[in-house]
Structure formats: structure tokens, C-alpha cells
Design an enzyme around this catalytic site. Structure first.
Site, PDB file in Angstrom:
ATOM      1  N   ASN A   9      40.934 -44.134 -55.442  1.00 24.73           N
ATOM      2  CA  ASN A   9      40.723 -44.202 -54.190  1.00 24.73           C
ATOM      3  C   ASN A   9      41.098 -45.552 -53.362  1.00 24.73           C
ATOM      4  O   ASN A   9      40.261 -46.410 -53.829  1.00 24.73           O
ATOM      5  CB  ASN A   9      39.001 -44.012 -53.975  1.00 24.73           C
ATOM      6  N   TRP A  10      42.173 -45.120 -52.613  1.00 28.18           N
ATOM      7  CA  TRP A  10      42.598 -46.707 -52.455  1.00 28.18           C
ATOM      8  C   TRP A  10      41.869 -47.108 -51.075  1.00 28.18           C
ATOM      9  O   TRP A  10      42.065 -48.307 -50.498  1.00 28.18           O
ATOM     10  CB  TRP A  10      44.164 -46.376 -51.795  1.00 28.18           C
ATOM     11  N   LYS A  11      40.984 -45.953 -50.694  1.00 23.32           N
ATOM     12  CA  LYS A  11      40.320 -46.394 -49.086  1.00 23.32           C
ATOM     13  C   LYS A  11      41.236 -46.953 -48.227  1.00 23.32           C
ATOM     14  O   LYS A  11      42.470 -46.408 -48.275  1.00 23.32           O
ATOM     15  CB  LYS A  11      39.103 -47.471 -49.318  1.00 23.32           C
ATOM     16  N   HIS A  96      31.703 -39.073 -49.900  1.00 20.51           N
ATOM     17  CA  HIS A  96      31.731 -40.564 -50.294  1.00 20.51           C
ATOM     18  C   HIS A  96      30.595 -41.364 -49.556  1.00 20.51           C
ATOM     19  O   HIS A  96      30.592 -41.045 -48.242  1.00 20.51           O
ATOM     20  CB  HIS A  96      33.195 -41.247 -50.071  1.00 20.51           C
ATOM     21  N   GLU A  98      30.714 -43.998 -48.373  1.00 19.87           N
ATOM     22  CA  GLU A  98      30.837 -44.884 -47.312  1.00 19.87           C
ATOM     23  C   GLU A  98      30.843 -43.880 -46.062  1.00 19.87           C
ATOM     24  O   GLU A  98      30.673 -44.256 -45.002  1.00 19.87           O
ATOM     25  CB  GLU A  98      32.496 -45.623 -47.538  1.00 19.87           C
ATOM     26  N   GLU A 168      28.563 -41.438 -58.142  1.00 22.24           N
ATOM     27  CA  GLU A 168      28.872 -42.646 -57.366  1.00 22.24           C
ATOM     28  C   GLU A 168      27.306 -43.336 -57.098  1.00 22.24           C
ATOM     29  O   GLU A 168      27.019 -43.255 -55.976  1.00 22.24           O
ATOM     30  CB  GLU A 168      29.825 -42.626 -56.536  1.00 22.24           C
ATOM     31  N   GLY A 174      31.761 -50.872 -55.445  1.00 18.40           N
ATOM     32  CA  GLY A 174      32.446 -52.302 -54.935  1.00 18.40           C
ATOM     33  C   GLY A 174      31.641 -53.319 -55.169  1.00 18.40           C
ATOM     34  O   GLY A 174      31.787 -54.436 -54.557  1.00 18.40           O
ATOM     35  N   SER A 213      32.489 -49.249 -59.630  1.00 21.82           N
ATOM     36  CA  SER A 213      32.887 -50.661 -60.444  1.00 21.82           C
ATOM     37  C   SER A 213      33.585 -50.315 -61.951  1.00 21.82           C
ATOM     38  O   SER A 213      33.138 -50.974 -62.952  1.00 21.82           O
ATOM     39  CB  SER A 213      31.739 -51.547 -60.798  1.00 21.82           C
ATOM     40  N   GLY A 234      37.775 -47.158 -57.134  1.00 18.13           N
ATOM     41  CA  GLY A 234      38.169 -47.750 -56.042  1.00 18.13           C
ATOM     42  C   GLY A 234      38.773 -49.018 -56.309  1.00 18.13           C
ATOM     43  O   GLY A 234      40.165 -48.997 -56.471  1.00 18.13           O
ATOM     44  N   GLY A 235      38.199 -50.259 -56.066  1.00 19.84           N
ATOM     45  CA  GLY A 235      39.126 -51.556 -56.418  1.00 19.84           C
ATOM     46  C   GLY A 235      39.997 -51.612 -57.280  1.00 19.84           C
ATOM     47  O   GLY A 235      41.110 -52.055 -57.007  1.00 19.84           O
TER      48      GLY A 235
HETATM   49  C1  PEP Z   1      34.610 -45.844 -55.082  1.00 20.77           C
HETATM   50  O1  PEP Z   1      34.463 -46.294 -53.693  1.00 20.77           O
HETATM   51  O2  PEP Z   1      34.735 -44.542 -55.158  1.00 20.77           O
HETATM   52  C2  PEP Z   1      34.359 -46.506 -56.061  1.00 20.77           C
HETATM   53  C3  PEP Z   1      33.898 -46.054 -57.214  1.00 20.77           C
HETATM   54  O3  PEP Z   1      34.562 -47.951 -55.797  1.00 20.77           O
HETATM   55  P1  PEP Z   1      34.495 -49.017 -56.713  1.00 20.77           P
HETATM   56  O4  PEP Z   1      35.372 -48.626 -58.001  1.00 20.77           O
HETATM   57  O5  PEP Z   1      35.321 -50.212 -56.107  1.00 20.77           O
HETATM   58  O6  PEP Z   1      33.325 -49.606 -57.250  1.00 20.77           O
END
Ligand code: PEP
Length: 253
Positions: A9-11, A96, A98, A168, A174, A213, A234-235
Site C-alpha cells: 500500500n503505497w498510500k 483502511h 486512515e 491492521e 506506521g 509495521s 505500508g512503509g
Molecule cells: C498500512 O497502512 O496498511 C500499513 C500496514 O502500514 P505500515 O506497514 O507502514 O505500518
């Protein structure tokens, strides 16, 4: 045996140059991705077409980060499920945290989005997860179960095998703080049980991903848990080497 799925997920990160560089690096080393592991990238919607072109001829799947809760018509700014399908998406992230917290989206919208995604032939990746307060109050499983069942309200048993669920925990997204393997397995088992009650034996076909994470250093342990079928990343999905190492962790996990 459910196939492992790793979705990046590049956001709202990157630009055209970044997209080209990241995909160039992923493609150059795509031989590192085990054939048994399905890998998807979910770029910002304006880059979907470009990413689709760059991925053509590879095994990478294309996913979107959001979809409209409206089917089609006068909905300024919305991107519909059939449009996502039309530009080559296989899946779409829905619910999600967010979007729950920053954009105040709710379960009735998610239920609508999931219905439209399935009708358009997309796999919804439906995200659920508790806040830190809810976990501290011992409500993690109940919250996730409630979010799950509310979002899946309109899904039929025939459609269930197309679903992907992502657990999640909000406090792990994040933050660099990953849920422990025990915490992850406990919630995944609870979600699997809720899916069984809702869809019967079809529940065994539904992939449940963990997100929060995930990195190369913890992916193998997490992906080896009995009810974990891969990850939503994500990241770490923005760094080719790290993302590829996470994908590799899906093999024999
Ligand atoms: C996400 O936003 O779906 C996620 C899992 O982010 P991260 O891996 O950066 O925690």
C-alpha cells in the site's frame, strides 16, 4: 492450502519518477519472488494506468487504495469499481484505518464499496483493526469481529471466496510497533471463526492478511502463523529490497 498474498500500500507517496524507479527495481528482481506468493502493488489512483503498463507481462497484481461507494454517474471526484477493473486492477483496499479516522468513512459505506467491488470482479481487501485504547480495554477481538461482520453485510456465500481480509491494529500502523505473533494469531483465529459462522466452509478459502509495521525482519515469523495468509505492507513497500524480502518470507512460511 491458501496461497500467500503480499500487497504493498503505497498510500499518497511518490511521483512519476518514483513510480518508475520502484517498479523498475521490483521488476529487475522479480525472480526473487517465489511463484507460490502472489504480490500486489497499490499505487495512488492517478498512477494506476501507468503502473498497469509497467507491470504488463509480469506476475505482479495491480490494486487500488480506495473505491467509490457509488456505482456510476454524477459523483464528482469519485473513481468507481468498474473503472478500477477497466484499468486493470485485481483488488482494492477498503476500510483502511486512515480512511476511517481521517475521512470519517463508516461500515455502511464499506459494505457498499465491498458489494460494488465484488460485482465489478475486484477482490476487496477489507481492513479491520482496534485502537490502542480498545486493545488496552480487552476489546480487540470484539471490535474486529464487529467491523468485519458490518462491512461484509451484503456479501453472499457464493462471493465469499473472493474476499481478502486484513487485520491492521491501528496502533501498529506506521508506528514501527508490530503486534506480537500471539496477538496476531488470536485475532486472525477470531476473524476466521466469524467468517465460518457467516459463510460456512467458504471461510477456509478467505485470505486473512496482517498489516502493521511488517518488515523483512519480522515477516517470516508472522506469515508462518496458522491463520496468517500474507501481509498488507505500508512503509516497507516503498523500498524495493525490503518489499522483495517480505515477499520472499511468504514461501514455506
Ligand atoms: C498500512 O497502512 O496498511 C500499513 C500496514 O502500514 P505500515 O506497514 O507502514 O505500518
Amino acid at each position: 492450502m491458501r496461497q500467500k498474498l503480499v500487497a504493498g500500500n503505497w498510500k499518497s507517496n511518490g511521483n512519476r519518477q518514483f513510480v518508475e524507479q520502484l517498479l523498475g527495481a521490483l521488476k529487475a528482481h522479480s525472480d526473487q519472488v517465489p511463484a507460490e506468493v502472489k504480490v500486489a502493488v497499490c499505487p495512488p489512483s492517478v498512477y494506476l494506468t501507468k503502473v498497469e503498463e509497467l507491470l504488463r507481462g509480469t506476475a505482479f497484481l495491480l490494486g487500488a487504495q480506495n473505491v467509490s461507494a457509488f456505482e456510476e454517474g454524477a459523483y464528482t471526484g469519485e473513481v468507481t469499481a468498474s473503472m478500477l477493473k477497466d484499468v486493470g486492477c485485481s483488488l482494492v483496499i477498503i476500510g483502511h484505518s486512515e480512511r476511517r479516522s481521517l475521512l470519517a468513512e463508516n461500515e455502511s459505506q464499506f459494505a457498499e464499496k465491498i458489494k460494488l467491488a465484488l460485482n465489478a470482479g475486484l477482490q476487496p481487501v477489507y481492513c479491520v483493526g482496534e485502537s490502542l485504547d480498545q486493545r488496552r480495554q480487552g476489546q480487540a477481538q470484539a471490535v474486529c469481529r464487529e467491523q468485519l461482520l458490518a462491512g461484509l453485510a451484503a456479501v453472499t456465500s457464493e462471493q465469499a471466496a473472493q474476499l481478502v481480509i486484513a487485520y491492521e491494529p491501528v496502533w501498529a500502523i506506521g508506528t514501527g510497533e508490530t503486534a506480537s505473533p500471539e496477538q496476531v494469531q488470536e485475532v486472525h483465529a477470531c476473524l476466521r471463526q466469524a467468517l465460518r459462522e457467516r459463510f460456512g466452509e467458504q471461510a477456509e478459502l478467505i485470505q486473512i492478511l496482517y498489516g502493521g509495521s511488517v518488515k523483512a525482519a519480522n515477516a517470516r515469523e508472522l506469515f508462518a502463523l496458522p491463520d496468517v495468509d500474507g501481509g498488507l505492507i505500508g512503509g516497507a513497500s516503498l523500498v524495493a529490497d525490503e518489499f522483495l524480502a517480505i515477499c520472499k518470507a511468504g514461501i514455506n512460511a
